[in-house]
Design a protein around this motif. Structure first.
Motif, PDB file in Angstrom:
ATOM      1  N   LEU A 243     -67.825  23.142 -31.876  1.00  0.00           N
ATOM      2  CA  LEU A 243     -68.691  24.111 -31.207  1.00  0.00           C
ATOM      3  C   LEU A 243     -70.163  23.776 -31.456  1.00  0.00           C
ATOM      4  CD1 LEU A 243     -66.829  27.462 -31.896  1.00  0.00           C
ATOM      5  CD2 LEU A 243     -67.171  26.372 -29.677  1.00  0.00           C
ATOM      6  N   GLY A 244     -70.471  23.356 -32.669  1.00  0.00           N
ATOM      7  CA  GLY A 244     -71.845  22.974 -32.991  1.00  0.00           C
ATOM      8  C   GLY A 244     -72.294  21.755 -32.204  1.00  0.00           C
ATOM      9  N   GLN A 245     -71.413  20.795 -32.010  1.00  0.00           N
ATOM     10  CA  GLN A 245     -71.751  19.596 -31.244  1.00  0.00           C
ATOM     11  C   GLN A 245     -71.937  19.913 -29.764  1.00  0.00           C
ATOM     12  OE1 GLN A 245     -68.700  16.723 -32.090  1.00  0.00           O
ATOM     13  NE2 GLN A 245     -69.558  16.203 -34.095  1.00  0.00           N
ATOM     14  N   MET A 246     -71.295  20.975 -29.288  1.00  0.00           N
ATOM     15  CA  MET A 246     -71.445  21.384 -27.895  1.00  0.00           C
ATOM     16  C   MET A 246     -72.657  22.294 -27.709  1.00  0.00           C
ATOM     17  SD  MET A 246     -67.507  22.023 -26.626  1.00  0.00           S
ATOM     18  CE  MET A 246     -67.513  23.649 -27.269  1.00  0.00           C
ATOM     19  N   ASN A 247     -73.442  22.449 -28.759  1.00  0.00           N
ATOM     20  CA  ASN A 247     -74.620  23.313 -28.757  1.00  0.00           C
ATOM     21  C   ASN A 247     -74.268  24.755 -28.419  1.00  0.00           C
ATOM     22  OD1 ASN A 247     -76.397  21.265 -29.482  1.00  0.00           O
ATOM     23  ND2 ASN A 247     -76.612  20.615 -27.353  1.00  0.00           N
ATOM     24  N   ALA A 248     -73.099  25.188 -28.855  1.00  0.00           N
ATOM     25  CA  ALA A 248     -72.720  26.586 -28.678  1.00  0.00           C
ATOM     26  C   ALA A 248     -73.538  27.438 -29.644  1.00  0.00           C
ATOM     27  CB  ALA A 248     -71.228  26.769 -28.965  1.00  0.00           C
ATOM     28  N   SER A 249     -73.726  28.665 -29.285  1.00  0.00           N
ATOM     29  CA  SER A 249     -74.505  29.578 -30.110  1.00  0.00           C
ATOM     30  C   SER A 249     -73.700  29.946 -31.357  1.00  0.00           C
ATOM     31  CB  SER A 249     -74.838  30.828 -29.307  1.00  0.00           C
ATOM     32  OG  SER A 249     -75.491  31.762 -30.111  1.00  0.00           O
ATOM     33  N   LEU A 250     -74.162  29.494 -32.506  1.00  0.00           N
ATOM     34  CA  LEU A 250     -73.515  29.807 -33.776  1.00  0.00           C
ATOM     35  C   LEU A 250     -74.488  30.580 -34.649  1.00  0.00           C
ATOM     36  CD1 LEU A 250     -71.887  26.370 -34.693  1.00  0.00           C
ATOM     37  CD2 LEU A 250     -70.731  28.383 -33.825  1.00  0.00           C
TER      38      LEU A 250
ATOM     39  N   HIS B 108     -74.387  27.364 -39.014  1.00  0.00           N
ATOM     40  CA  HIS B 108     -75.046  26.117 -38.620  1.00  0.00           C
ATOM     41  C   HIS B 108     -75.612  25.393 -39.846  1.00  0.00           C
ATOM     42  CE1 HIS B 108     -77.029  23.304 -35.998  1.00  0.00           C
ATOM     43  NE2 HIS B 108     -78.183  23.540 -36.593  1.00  0.00           N
ATOM     44  N   GLU B 109     -76.247  26.128 -40.746  1.00  0.00           N
ATOM     45  CA  GLU B 109     -76.809  25.510 -41.951  1.00  0.00           C
ATOM     46  C   GLU B 109     -75.717  24.924 -42.837  1.00  0.00           C
ATOM     47  OE1 GLU B 109     -78.985  28.742 -43.625  1.00  0.00           O
ATOM     48  OE2 GLU B 109     -80.705  28.463 -42.285  1.00  0.00           O
ATOM     49  N   ASN B 110     -74.614  25.641 -42.995  1.00  0.00           N
ATOM     50  CA  ASN B 110     -73.517  25.137 -43.828  1.00  0.00           C
ATOM     51  C   ASN B 110     -72.853  23.918 -43.208  1.00  0.00           C
ATOM     52  OD1 ASN B 110     -73.771  26.999 -45.933  1.00  0.00           O
ATOM     53  ND2 ASN B 110     -72.568  28.518 -44.840  1.00  0.00           N
ATOM     54  N   LEU B 111     -72.740  23.876 -41.889  1.00  0.00           N
ATOM     55  CA  LEU B 111     -72.179  22.691 -41.233  1.00  0.00           C
ATOM     56  C   LEU B 111     -73.086  21.480 -41.424  1.00  0.00           C
ATOM     57  CD1 LEU B 111     -70.770  24.149 -37.905  1.00  0.00           C
ATOM     58  CD2 LEU B 111     -69.481  23.243 -39.835  1.00  0.00           C
ATOM     59  N   GLU B 112     -74.400  21.697 -41.400  1.00  0.00           N
ATOM     60  CA  GLU B 112     -75.339  20.591 -41.641  1.00  0.00           C
ATOM     61  C   GLU B 112     -75.188  20.049 -43.056  1.00  0.00           C
ATOM     62  OE1 GLU B 112     -77.388  18.865 -39.650  1.00  0.00           O
ATOM     63  OE2 GLU B 112     -76.474  19.989 -38.012  1.00  0.00           O
TER      64      GLU B 112
END
Length: 55
Positions: free
Chosen positions: A28-35, A40-44
């Motif tokens: 979802l993050g790679q698809m630029n979905a609204s998270l 988002h910070e934890n995925l980074e």
């Protein structure tokens, strides 16, 4: 008859559920979905740790 999972089976099931959930969030993050910002910070952070251990 009630089927009771062993502790090892429970750990394995939880591991797979967490891994699939993280994969979905990452996609979802790679698809630029609204998270939410904290997700988002934890995925980074996870992405940076993965890149750091790959080298």
């Amino acid at each position: 008859m009630l089927y009771l999972m062993t502790f090892q089976q429970l750990k394995l099931a939880i591991f797979y559920i967490v891994m699939v959930g993280l994969s979905i969030l990452e996609n979802l993050g790679q698809m630029n979905a609204s998270l939410p910002k904290f997700i988002h910070e934890n995925l980074e952070v996870l992405k940076q740790k993965g890149e750091h251990t790959d080298s």
